[in-house]
Design an enzyme around this catalytic site. Structure first.
Site, PDB file in Angstrom:
ATOM      1  N   CYS A 251      -5.714  -2.950   2.413  1.00 15.86           N
ATOM      2  CA  CYS A 251      -5.460  -2.794   3.854  1.00 15.86           C
ATOM      3  C   CYS A 251      -6.708  -2.883   4.736  1.00 15.86           C
ATOM      4  O   CYS A 251      -7.206  -3.963   4.972  1.00 15.86           O
ATOM      5  CB  CYS A 251      -4.674  -1.512   4.100  1.00 15.86           C
ATOM      6  SG  CYS A 251      -3.776  -1.589   5.663  1.00 15.86           S
TER       7      CYS A 251
ATOM      8  N   LYS B 246      -9.827   1.978  -2.427  1.00 17.50           N
ATOM      9  CA  LYS B 246     -10.052   1.501  -1.045  1.00 17.50           C
ATOM     10  C   LYS B 246     -11.476   1.838  -0.604  1.00 17.50           C
ATOM     11  O   LYS B 246     -11.898   2.997  -0.657  1.00 17.50           O
ATOM     12  CB  LYS B 246      -9.028   2.158  -0.120  1.00 17.50           C
ATOM     13  CG  LYS B 246      -8.918   1.578   1.261  1.00 17.50           C
ATOM     14  CD  LYS B 246      -7.693   2.175   1.977  1.00 17.50           C
ATOM     15  CE  LYS B 246      -7.420   1.539   3.320  1.00 17.50           C
ATOM     16  NZ  LYS B 246      -6.155   2.045   3.906  1.00 17.50           N
TER      17      LYS B 246
ATOM     18  N   GLU C 166       0.859  -1.194   0.000  1.00 17.23           N
ATOM     19  CA  GLU C 166       0.000   0.000   0.000  1.00 17.23           C
ATOM     20  C   GLU C 166       0.895   1.243   0.000  1.00 17.23           C
ATOM     21  O   GLU C 166       1.886   1.311   0.714  1.00 17.23           O
ATOM     22  CB  GLU C 166      -0.882  -0.003   1.261  1.00 17.23           C
ATOM     23  CG  GLU C 166      -1.839   1.181   1.302  1.00 17.23           C
ATOM     24  CD  GLU C 166      -2.751   1.183   2.534  1.00 17.23           C
ATOM     25  OE1 GLU C 166      -2.383   0.615   3.577  1.00 17.23           O
ATOM     26  OE2 GLU C 166      -3.851   1.772   2.451  1.00 17.23           O
TER      27      GLU C 166
HETATM   28  N1  LIG Z   1      -3.656   1.098   7.259  1.00 16.11           N
HETATM   29  C1  LIG Z   1      -4.866   0.551   7.163  1.00 16.11           C
HETATM   30  O1  LIG Z   1      -5.613   0.836   6.247  1.00 16.11           O
HETATM   31  C2  LIG Z   1      -5.379  -0.447   8.114  1.00 16.11           C
HETATM   32  C3  LIG Z   1      -4.635  -0.782   9.347  1.00 16.11           C
HETATM   33  O2  LIG Z   1      -3.483  -0.418   9.566  1.00 16.11           O
HETATM   34  C4  LIG Z   1      -5.373  -1.607  10.305  1.00 16.11           C
HETATM   35  O3  LIG Z   1      -6.521  -1.994  10.018  1.00 16.11           O
HETATM   36  O4  LIG Z   1      -4.863  -1.874  11.381  1.00 16.11           O
END
Ligand SMILES: NC(=O)CC(=O)C(=O)O
Length: 277
Positions: free
Chosen positions: A155, A114, A44
């Site tokens: 994520c 996302k 990401e």
């Molecule tokens: N960074 C994210 O989008 C998610 C995350 O770090 C987590 O769910 O913990």
């Protein structure tokens, strides 16, 4: 007949320097392709520090994107699929956290914006409010390959089991998730979520993180991982830069689904009634 294949997750160190980050990503992709990977994923925000104060500055429009052009060229050169981690995408006056999927011919197959934005405030832990910059993606993303159907999420999306069950209902067998958990939520939840999504849906689940950069305020967890359909993590990195390679064995996936046919045992008749209540 199922075609097995190799996946590579490129865990690059992301700095406050787009040129450096892109060069590093291309080097890692090249190495992974030379080593026989068929599908390669970046983490990401592989192009940009994971910070609200820089997302807009690093953002690119799809048309004319330098990053996408370079990724497309390398995908074509090495005849590989690339899930281009995520980048900040600008579309009109809106911004998205977007993972582009590039095919072997260098064309964009699809993109995932996302869907669930990471807005959290863990006291004395970690603060992030993605919705200060980004708009919400509206679609579940899947694409076809000659190996199997592949799902893509980003994520925080991985905490929402519904989207993976929908992917499985659409015949997805591998999910790729560019992700950047952190030093608080990573140790607590990363492995559990990856294993849960795999074991519930009897799929391969691959999560690709950036490496940890101690010069940054947001400390990425790293630990890019691949989990098999029996819920076993079959490959995992630590927090440092590296490439994770794993073989995706679709015959094994079918074996797991035959021996423990839980997807067939779902009581869709009952869930349907409950959903309507
Ligand atoms: N960074 C994210 O989008 C998610 C995350 O770090 C987590 O769910 O913990």
């Amino acid at each position: 007949m199922c075609k097995n294949f190799k996946i590579a997750l490129c865990q690059t160190m992301v700095k406050d320097d787009k040129v450096y980050n892109l060069k590093k990503a291309l080097e890692f992709i090249e190495e992974a392709a030379v080593n026989g990977a068929n599908i390669i994923s970046l983490g990401e925000m592989f192009i940009c520090p994971y910070r609200n104060d820089v997302f807009k500055e690093y953002a690119e429009e799809e048309e004319g994107s330098i990053t996408l052009k370079a990724i497309a060229e390398i995908a074509k050169k090495y005849n590989v699929y690339i899930v281009a981690g995520s980048i900040p995408e600008k579309d009109g006056d809106k911004y998205y956290n977007t993972a582009y999927v590039i095919g072997k011919d260098g064309n964009i197959i699809t993109k995932h914006r996302k869907m669930h934005l990471f807005d959290i405030d863990i006291k004395d832990g970690v603060y992030m409010k993605e919705s200060d910059t980004f708009s919400y993606g509206q679609n579940i993303t899947m694409f076809d390959t000659e190996y199997c159907k592949v799902g893509v999420a980003i994520c925080y999306d991985m905490r929402f089991p519904e989207i993976f069950r929908i992917m499985v209902q659409n015949d997805v067998k591998l999910v790729i998730v560019p992700a950047a958990f952190n030093n608080v939520t990573g140790p607590a939840h990363w492995d559990i979520i990856i294993r849960n999504r795999s074991v519930d849906n009897q799929i391969y689940f691959a999560a690709a993180s950036p490496a940890r950069n101690y010069d940054e305020t947001y400390l990425a967890y790293g630990h890019s991982s691949v989990c098999n359909p029996f819920g076993e993590i079959i490959g995992q990195l630590d927090e440092n830069e590296d490439i994770l390679y794993c073989d995706i064995d679709l015959n094994y996936l079918e074996k797991v689904r035959t021996e423990l046919p839980l997807l067939k045992h779902r009581r869709l008749d009952i869930y349907g009634i409950n959903t309507k209540k």
